[in-house]
Design an enzyme around this catalytic site. Structure first.
Site, PDB file in Angstrom:
ATOM      1  N   LEU A  17      41.081 -36.671  58.647  1.00  0.00           N
ATOM      2  CA  LEU A  17      40.498 -38.017  58.653  1.00  0.00           C
ATOM      3  C   LEU A  17      40.709 -38.707  57.305  1.00  0.00           C
ATOM      4  CD1 LEU A  17      38.899 -40.103  60.302  1.00  0.00           C
ATOM      5  CD2 LEU A  17      36.804 -39.150  59.322  1.00  0.00           C
ATOM      6  N   LYS A  18      40.614 -37.914  56.245  1.00  0.00           N
ATOM      7  CA  LYS A  18      40.860 -38.461  54.908  1.00  0.00           C
ATOM      8  C   LYS A  18      42.277 -39.027  54.827  1.00  0.00           C
ATOM      9  CE  LYS A  18      42.048 -36.714  50.335  1.00  0.00           C
ATOM     10  NZ  LYS A  18      41.234 -37.464  49.390  1.00  0.00           N
ATOM     11  N   LYS A 114      23.556 -40.474  45.635  1.00  0.00           N
ATOM     12  CA  LYS A 114      23.560 -39.068  46.057  1.00  0.00           C
ATOM     13  C   LYS A 114      22.599 -38.856  47.205  1.00  0.00           C
ATOM     14  CE  LYS A 114      25.519 -36.464  42.553  1.00  0.00           C
ATOM     15  NZ  LYS A 114      26.608 -35.854  43.269  1.00  0.00           N
ATOM     16  N   GLY A 433      36.207 -37.346  26.110  1.00  0.00           N
ATOM     17  CA  GLY A 433      36.975 -36.097  26.152  1.00  0.00           C
ATOM     18  C   GLY A 433      38.359 -36.231  26.739  1.00  0.00           C
ATOM     19  N   TRP A 562      27.950 -27.414  40.532  1.00  0.00           N
ATOM     20  CA  TRP A 562      29.139 -27.808  41.276  1.00  0.00           C
ATOM     21  C   TRP A 562      29.878 -26.610  41.865  1.00  0.00           C
ATOM     22  CZ3 TRP A 562      30.955 -32.372  37.598  1.00  0.00           C
ATOM     23  CH2 TRP A 562      30.192 -33.495  37.915  1.00  0.00           C
ATOM     24  N   ASP A 600      29.390 -30.648  28.025  1.00  0.00           N
ATOM     25  CA  ASP A 600      29.078 -31.653  29.044  1.00  0.00           C
ATOM     26  C   ASP A 600      28.088 -31.126  30.065  1.00  0.00           C
ATOM     27  OD1 ASP A 600      30.885 -33.505  27.997  1.00  0.00           O
ATOM     28  OD2 ASP A 600      32.552 -32.714  29.180  1.00  0.00           O
ATOM     29  N   HIS A 696      35.259 -46.665  35.190  1.00  0.00           N
ATOM     30  CA  HIS A 696      35.635 -46.548  36.604  1.00  0.00           C
ATOM     31  C   HIS A 696      36.454 -47.743  37.065  1.00  0.00           C
ATOM     32  CE1 HIS A 696      32.059 -44.129  35.881  1.00  0.00           C
ATOM     33  NE2 HIS A 696      32.635 -43.268  36.680  1.00  0.00           N
ATOM     34  N   CYS A 728      32.493 -42.549  30.112  1.00  0.00           N
ATOM     35  CA  CYS A 728      32.832 -41.226  30.626  1.00  0.00           C
ATOM     36  C   CYS A 728      34.288 -40.943  30.233  1.00  0.00           C
ATOM     37  CB  CYS A 728      32.654 -41.218  32.149  1.00  0.00           C
ATOM     38  SG  CYS A 728      32.705 -39.573  32.889  1.00  0.00           S
TER      39      CYS A 728
HETATM   40  N1  GLN Z   1      34.636 -34.301  29.055  1.00  0.00           N
HETATM   41  C1  GLN Z   1      34.838 -34.712  30.396  1.00  0.00           C
HETATM   42  C2  GLN Z   1      35.910 -35.788  30.445  1.00  0.00           C
HETATM   43  O1  GLN Z   1      36.005 -36.555  29.567  1.00  0.00           O
HETATM   44  C3  GLN Z   1      33.581 -35.252  31.011  1.00  0.00           C
HETATM   45  C4  GLN Z   1      33.782 -35.635  32.453  1.00  0.00           C
HETATM   46  C5  GLN Z   1      32.537 -36.058  33.147  1.00  0.00           C
HETATM   47  O2  GLN Z   1      31.546 -36.352  32.538  1.00  0.00           O
HETATM   48  N2  GLN Z   1      32.555 -36.101  34.440  1.00  0.00           N
HETATM   49  O3  GLN Z   1      36.661 -35.887  31.390  1.00  0.00           O
HETATM   50 ZN    ZN Z   2      30.789 -38.484  32.574  1.00  0.00          ZN
END
Ligand code: GLN
Ligand code: ZN
Length: 757
Positions: A17-18, A114, A433, A562, A600, A696, A728
Site C-alpha cells: 500500500l505504501k 502520536k 548532528g 524505538w 540524543d 522539516h 533537529c
Molecule cells: N543527532 C541526530 C541527528 O542530527 C538527532 C536526530 C533526531 O533527533 N531525531 O540526526
Molecule cells: Zn531531533
C-alpha cells in the site's frame, strides 16, 4: 470460547500500500489502480484471518492513511479548506493527510500526533464552531459489504465517539461537549444502519477511556453512549478499550447497555483486579485482550490460562482477543529468511498471533488444557533459557548505586569550569548532528554492507566526507562542530548493530504514519558493547579542526523506546544495560580527546505513561537515572549535551533538568515558543538551544527572522545560557538549503552578540 482481533495491519506484508500510494502521489498510477491494490490487500487479510479460524473478523480497519482521518471524513468534520480545493474525493482526503501545493491552491495538512504510547501517528481532526457533524461517508458500510461479498460477515470497527471528540482540536469557542449531541446522533445513525444491514457486532474503539478521566470526561462519555446505544436494535455493540485499564469509568461501562466490553489484560495494570473485585456483568460478553498486540514475543499460554481461569468464575461469555490492534506489529515471520528457527520460534508477528488465538481457543475448550500438545510445546519454549544471557552485564547492573547516577561536581561548578575551558562566544552556534545524507553517502554505506567496497575504501570515503563537512562548518563560522553522521542509516539501528544482544529483521515493518513505516530492532538478550562504536569517526573529525567537535550518541531511553523490548526482564533493567554500554562509549570518547559529547534522547517523552500517576513510578524513576548513568563518569570539564525532538515537556520540566546535562537542544520553531515561559518559570538550569528554524521544511529562514526568534528567547532565557542551533538533524535536507540557512543562523548570532556587548 470464540476468538476476535481488534484490527489487522493494512500497509501490506511487503508494504504494497505504501508503494502504490507513493506511485499514485507521483502520478504514476491511477486512483483506480491504487484502489485495486487496496482491495487486494483487504482480501488477503480477510483470507488469512478466515483461514486462521478467527470468529470475529474486523472490517473498516483498513485505511488509505489513518483511522482518525477516516472518521473525520465519515462525520463531515474535514475543514472546508480541503473541499475548497475542488479535488476528487480521494485527493481531498490526501490533501488533509499530506497537505496540497499545486495549481488548485496551497494548504497545509492536518496536524499529526502520536497515537497514545505507540509509534503510530494519527491525523488530528479540526473542529471550528460551525462544523456540522453528521454521517456523510459510507466507508464502513462499503467495506462491510465488500467483506460480506467475499463470504465473511465481519465486525465493523469505528473509532468511538468519545475518543474521536477527545482527540480532536477545537479551533473556535466551542468545545467537545458542544458537539456531543450531534456526534451521538451520527453514531446512532451508524448503528441503525448496521442493524439494518444485519451486522451482528459493531466494535467502537475507545482507547481514551484508559487515560485519566475527571467528572466532566465521565459525563461526556456516559452522555454520548446513553444516546448512541438507544439505536442499536438487534446489533450487538462492543466497547473496545486498549493500551491500559479503565479504572476511572469501569462502573459506568458496566452500567451502560453495551453487549460486549473489550479490556486489555496485557497493558492494563488494574484490569484483572477490576474484573475480580468489582465483578463483570454476566449479560455482557467480555472480550479479553490476552494476546499482546504491541510486542513480538510468543504468548505465554500458562499465564494466559491463569488469567482466563480467574475471570471465568466472574464472567459470562468470554471472547479471546488481542490487547490492541495488530497494526503495531509486523505482518509475518514468513518474510524473515535470515533469522534462524531458534530465534523465530520465540516470535509471533500479526499472522502468527492469529495462530496463537486459534490454539488458545482449542486449548481452553479441553477438559485438561495442559495435556494439549500446543500447550506443552509452548511451556517448553517458555522455560527454555534464551542464549542471550550475559553474567557480567547482569552483575554490573546489580552493582549500581546512587553514586553511579550522580555527576560531580554539581552543575554550577561545572558550568564555570567549562566556560573557562571552551571560551565560546556569547550565543554559541552549533547543529544537532547529521548533515545532508546524499545518494552518494547512502550508496557508500550499502556498497560496504554488500561487500562491494573494502573497509579501507569505505573508511576513506567517510573520512573525506567528514573532512569536507568540518571545512564547511568552519567556513560557515559555526562554533561547535559535528562530524556529520554519514556512517549512520538511523540513530537507533546504527547503535543496535554495534551492540551485542540486538536482533534485526528484514521485512518486519510497522506503520508509523501514512506511508511511512519503521523497522524496529529487537532486544534479544543482555546488551553489551563489544567495541567502541563511534570513536574512530569522532577522533578523526576532531583531528581536522581546532574547534570542538561534538561526539554524537543516542541515549539509552531512545534506543529502547524505538526497539521491540524484552518481556522477560524489566524495561528498567534493559535501559540500564544499554546505558552502561553507552557510558563506556562516552568515557572512550572522552579519553580520545572529545571534549563535548551529545547524547540524543529524541524519544524520551514518547513512552511517558498515559496516566499521570504512573509517570514517575513506571517510567521517569528509571528513565532519568538511566540517562544520568551514561554521563556521570566524565570529568567536570567535559561538556554533556542532549537533544529532544519535541518541546512538549512542560509537564516534566524538572525531570528534564534532572537529567543533569550541561546543555539541551530541542524543537521550538513550530511550537510558538510557549516552552520558553515554562523554562523561565521553573528556573531551568541547563543551558538551552531552542531550535531557531524548522528543518522539516526546505525553506531557508532569513537572518532577520532568526534574530527575531532569538530576541524572543532572550526575553526568557539568560543570555549566558542560550545556544543557537536548528531544530533537529539536517540529514533529510539538501545542501542547497542547508548552507544558506546555517549562514543566516551564524550571522544572526553574530549580530546579536554585537548588540549585547
Ligand atoms: N543527532 C541526530 C541527528 O542530527 C538527532 C536526530 C533526531 O533527533 N531525531 O540526526
Ligand atoms: Zn531531533
Amino acid at each position: 470460547m470464540k476468538t476476535s482481533i481488534i484490527g489487522y495491519p493494512r500497509i501490506g506484508s511487503l508494504r504494497e500500500l505504501k508503494f502504490a500510494s507513493e506511485k499514485y502521489f507521483k502520478g504514476e498510477i491511477s486512483s483506480e489502480e491504487l484502489r485495486e491494490t487496496a482491495r487486494k490487500l483487504r482480501y488477503e487479510n480477510l483470507e488469512i484471518q478466515r483461514k486462521s479460524g478467527i470468529d470475529l473478523i474486523p472490517s473498516n480497519d483498513f485505511s488509505f492513511y489513518d483511522g482518525m482521518l477516516d472518521t473525520a471524513v465519515l462525520l463531515n468534520a474535514l475543514p472546508e479548506r480541503y473541499a475548497d480545493l475542488g479535488l476528487s474525493e480521494l485527493d481531498t482526503y490526501f490533501a488533509a493527510a499530506r497537505g496540497y501545493q499545486g495549481e488548485k491552491g496551497d494548504v497545509k495538512a492536518l496536524a499529526m500526533k502520536k497515537w497514545f504510547n505507540t509509534n503510530y501517528h494519527y491525523m488530528v481532526p479540526e473542529f471550528c464552531d460551525d462544523t456540522d457533524i453528521r454521517l456523510v461517508g459510507s466507508k464502513p458500510f462499503d467495506l462491510f459489504a465488500e467483506a460480506q461479498h467475499n463470504g465473511v460477515k465481519t465486525k465493523p470497527v469505528i473509532i468511538g465517539a468519545y475518543t474521536f471528540l477527545k482527540l480532536s482540536r477545537f479551533m473556535g469557542t466551542k468545545k467537545a461537549e458542544d458537539f456531543a449531541e450531534k456526534t451521538a446522533a451520527a453514531y446512532a445513525e451508524i448503528l441503525s444502519r448496521f442493524a439494518a444491514e444485519n451486522a451482528e457486532w459493531i466494535q467502537l474503539d475507545e482507547p481514551c477511556l484508559v487515560m485519566d478521566m475527571d467528572e466532566s470526561d465521565k459525563k461526556l462519555f456516559v452522555g454520548l453512549y446513553e444516546k448512541i446505544l438507544g439505536s442499536k436494535g438487534n446489533l450487538k455493540v462492543l466497547l473496545q478499550t486498549y493500551f491500559g485499564d479503565v479504572r476511572d469509568c469501569y462502573s459506568d461501562i458496566c452500567k451502560l447497555p453495551f453487549d460486549g466490553v473489550g479490556l486489555d489484560f496485557v497493558e492494563g495494570k488494574k484490569t484483572l483486579e477490576l474484573v475480580l473485585h468489582k465483578g463483570f456483568p454476566k449479560d455482557k460478553v467480555l472480550f479479553a485482550g490476552v494476546v499482546n498486540g504491541k510486542n513480538i514475543w510468543r504468548n505465554n499460554y500458562a499465564k494466559t490460562l491463569e488469567i482466563i481461569g480467574k475471570i471465568t468464575l466472574n464472567c459470562g461469555e468470554i471472547v479471546l482477543n488481542t490487547s490492541c490492534s495488530l497494526l503495531h506489529v509486523p505482518y509475518t515471520l514468513e518474510n524473515e529468511a535470515k533469522l534462524t528457527n531458534d530465534v523465530k520460534k520465540h516470535f509471533a508477528f500479526a499472522k502468527e498471533k492469529l495462530g496463537e488465538l486459534a490454539e488458545l481457543k482449542k486449548i481452553t475448550s479441553l477438559e485438561n488444557p495442559k495435556d494439549a500438545p500446543e500447550y506443552k510445546t509452548n511451556s517448553a519454549l517458555m522455560s527454555e533459557s534464551r542464549s542471550g544471557e550475559n553474567a557480567a552485564v547482569r552483575s554490573r547492573v546489580n552493582g549500581l548505586s546512587e553514586k553511579d547516577h550522580t555527576r560531580l561536581p554539581e552543575f554550577s561548578e561545572r558550568e564555570k569550569i567549562q566556560k573557562k575551558r571552551f571560551a565560546l562566544p556569547l550565543f554559541p552556534t552549533t547543529t544537532i548532528g547529521s548533515f545532508p545524507q546524499t545518494a552518494e553517502v547512502r550508496k557508500a554505506r550499502s556498497d560496504y554492507k554488500k561487500g562491494a567496497i573494502s573497509e579501507q575504501q569505505y573508511d576513506e570515503f567517510m573520512k573525506n566526507k567528514i573532512k569536507d563537512c568540518i571545512e564547511l562548518q568552519e567556513k560557515i563560522g559555526l562554533d561547535v562542530l559535528v562530524h556529520g553522521e554519514f556512517e549512520r542509516n538511523d540513530m537507533v539501528e546504527y547503535f543496535g548493530e554495534c551492540l551485542d544482544g540486538y536482533i534485526f529483521t528484514e521485512k518486519a515493518w510497522v506503520q508509523s504514519y501514512g506511508t511511512r513505516c519503521v523497522k524496529p530492532p529487537v532486544v534479544w538478550g543482555d546488551i553489551s558493547r563489544a567495541k567502541p562504536m563511534t570513536v574512530k569517526w569522532s577522533k578523526f573529525a576532531q583531528s581536522c579542526t581546532e574547534k570542538p567537535v561534538k561526539g554524537m550518541l543516542t541515549g539509552p531511553v531512545t534506543i529502547l523506546n524505538w526497539s521491540f523490548p524484552r518481556e522477560d526482564i524489566s524495561l528498567r533493567e534493559s535501559a540500564l544495560q544499554i546505558a552502561l554500554a553507552i557510558r563506556d562509549e562516552v568515557l572512550d570518547l572522552e579519553a580520545n580527546g572529545i571534549s563535548i559529547i551529545q547524547v540524543d534522547e529524541a524519544a524520551l517523552r514518547e513512552k511517558l505513561p498515559l496516566r499521570r500517576s504512573d509517570w514517575k513510578s513506571d517510567y521517569l524513576d528509571w528513565a532519568i537515572p538511566a540517562f544520568r548513568l551514561v554521563h556521570s563518569g566524565v570529568k567536570p570539564e567535559t561538556q554533556i549535551h542532549t537533544h529532544m525532538c519535541y518541546s512538549e515537556f512542560a509537564d516534566i520540566i524538572t525531570d528534564i533538568d534532572n537529567m543533569d546535562a550541561d546543555a539541551i537542544t530541542f524543537e521550538a520553531s513550530r511550537s510558538d515558543l510557549t516552552i520558553l515561559d515554562v523554562l523561565k518559570a521553573n528556573d531551568f538550569r541547563t543551558e538551552v538551544g531552542p531550535g531557531v528554524y524548522d528543518i522539516h521544511s526546505p525553506r531557508v529562514p532569513s537572518k532577520d527572522e532568526i534574530k527575531t526568534a532569538l530576541r524572543k528567547m532572550l526575553d526568557r532565557i539568560p543570555s549566558e545560557k542560550l545556544w543557537v542551533n536548528p531544530d533537529c538533524g539536517l540529514k533529510t535536507r539538501g545542501e542547497a538549503e542547508t548552507v544558506p540557512s546555517l549562514e543566516n543562523l551564524v550571522n544572526a548570532a553574530k549580530e546579536l552578540r554585537d548588540e549585547n556587548k
